[in-house]
Enzyme design. Structure first.
Site, PDB file in Angstrom:
ATOM      1  CG  HIS A   7    -118.616  74.917  48.799  1.00  0.00           C
ATOM      2  ND1 HIS A   7    -118.160  76.199  48.549  1.00  0.00           N
ATOM      3  CD2 HIS A   7    -118.131  74.582  50.025  1.00  0.00           C
ATOM      4  CE1 HIS A   7    -117.443  76.619  49.570  1.00  0.00           C
ATOM      5  NE2 HIS A   7    -117.405  75.658  50.481  1.00  0.00           N
ATOM      6  CB  CYS A   8    -114.797  70.522  47.555  1.00  0.00           C
ATOM      7  SG  CYS A   8    -113.866  69.154  48.267  1.00  0.00           S
ATOM      8  N   PRO A   9    -115.895  70.828  50.884  1.00  0.00           N
ATOM      9  CG  PRO A   9    -116.821  69.289  52.377  1.00  0.00           C
ATOM     10  CD  PRO A   9    -116.939  69.788  50.966  1.00  0.00           C
ATOM     11  CG  ASN A  39    -112.873  76.778  53.410  1.00  0.00           C
ATOM     12  OD1 ASN A  39    -114.105  76.800  53.428  1.00  0.00           O
ATOM     13  ND2 ASN A  39    -112.143  77.731  53.964  1.00  0.00           N
ATOM     14  CG  ASN A  40    -112.262  77.800  46.554  1.00  0.00           C
ATOM     15  OD1 ASN A  40    -113.225  78.561  46.472  1.00  0.00           O
ATOM     16  ND2 ASN A  40    -111.155  77.979  45.856  1.00  0.00           N
TER      17      ASN A  40
END
Length: 375
Positions: free
Chosen positions: A160-162, A165-166
């Site tokens: 999950h990559c901030p 945001n996905n």
């Protein structure tokens, strides 16, 4: 359709709005930097600082091409829907009640084995049991994992990559790799084209307030390029090895044990699995990945087989589901190409299809072996 029941337990109301707003802060920060870089490069550098018209035109053309594909890939990474687990992996209410009321783990394991016998899964837990998500209440497909941020299981989850945001997963992994690549090229282009003006600034030959924009533009481009090069190279390595970030840290487990290279089919086939078999679309941010995110080809030693009473062998993608074997011509040059022909078992056992010449790949409808090289 999501089969996760946790969505009903997520916080709602003002708290949910606040949490969702906070998640967008990293994306807003990146977009702000990009907008400022556009102003600094196009207006302050090209329009007000560069005096040579040919140089200005070349800079603007190169910049806008990279800017367009970079933003296209970034948009696709952010707004592509995550791959959700189909409802067929969710246990029926009656089975779920039996599972929750089971006296011990062995009884639960047997219930899961019966339910999953028609599902195309090869991955197991450390103990060899069927992978089951207690939060979503369904069997996990191969390479799927539960994301605590998204609140559900995601197909072929990488991480999950901030910054987007996905979840980076099956549906947008190609976009993410292209985003990293084009972001790196974008930063390198800015750094190289502003280098001479950066040097002029330190020599005192560059005047006007715009020189500070050019100064910071160079520093920001170099800083981001340094951080991106290692991340981009790492994900190129993962693509060629056919691993996700999660699988790189914890190897997927098959019936035969853990194997980090269990899904590796060779560098070219691994690349095709993510980028597709049409070379014209490899580097465009459009979805061309092969498969459905549920079933993945595996190495030969992890291919489950069953034997019928007549002694013939069939390939199974799950517990109890078998498919006849097929071969794919070498000249298709694709991982899951369409030029396929069914062959009898006797043909597969003949000398031309020896283990030396055969590369076995499990696809969603069977095992594929390549035709032998011409003598």
């Amino acid at each position: 359709m999501a089969s996760c029941s946790e969505g009903s337990r997520r916080p709602r109301g003002p708290c949910a709005w606040c949490v969702n707003a906070v998640k967008w802060i990293p994306v807003i920060f990146i977009v702000t930097i990009i907008i400022w870089s556009y102003y600094a490069y196009v207006i302050q550098l090209c329009s007000l600082t560069v005096t040579n018209n040919v140089e200005r035109v070349l800079y603007l053309i190169g910049y806008h091409i990279l800017f367009a594909v970079f933003m296209w890939a970034y948009w696709q990474t952010i707004f592509t829907e995550i791959g959700r687990v189909p409802v067929k992996f969710k246990m029926p209410k009656a089975e779920l009640e039996k599972f929750e009321q089971a006296e011990n783990e062995e009884a639960q394991r047997q219930i899961l084995e019966r339910f999953a016998q028609d599902l195309p899964i090869t991955n197991r837990t450390v103990t060899g049991a069927i992978r089951y998500c207690e939060k979503c209440q369904h069997v996990k497909p191969d390479r799927a994992h539960h994301c605590s941020v998204c609140g559900e299981c995601v197909l072929k989850m990488d991480h999950h990559c901030p910054w987007v945001n996905n979840c980076v997963a099956f549906t947008n992994y190609k976009f993410f790799v292209l985003f990293l690549g084009y972001a790196l090229l974008y930063c390198l282009f800015i750094a190289f084209t502003t280098l001479s003006y950066f040097i002029s600034f330190w020599k005192g030959d560059l005047q006007g307030i715009g020189r500070f924009h050019i100064l910071f533009l160079f520093f920001v481009a170099v800083m981001f390029a340094v951080s991106l090069v290692s991340l981009f190279c790492y994900h190129c390595y993962l693509v060629l090895r056919n691993r996700s970030t999660l699988e790189a840290f914890r190897a997927p487990i098959f019936r035969t044990g853990a194997d980090k290279d269990g899904f590796s089919l060779g560098k070219y086939n691994n690349f095709q699995e993510v980028f597709g078999d049409d070379r014209k679309t490899w580097f465009l941010p459009i979805f061309t990945s092969l498969g459905d995110g549920l079933v993945f080809p595996v190495r030969a030693q992890h291919q489950p087989s069953s034997y019928n009473s007549m002694g013939s062998t069939q390939t199974s993608l799950g517990d109890g589901v078998t498919f006849p074997q097929r071969c794919v011509d070498e000249d298709t040059d694709t991982l899951l190409g369409t030029r396929q022909r069914w062959v009898e078992e006797a043909e597969l056992d003949s000398p031309p299809f020896s283990s030396h010449h055969s590369a076995l790949l499990t696809a969603s409808h069977g095992t594929r072996v390549r035709d032998p090289a011409p003598v």
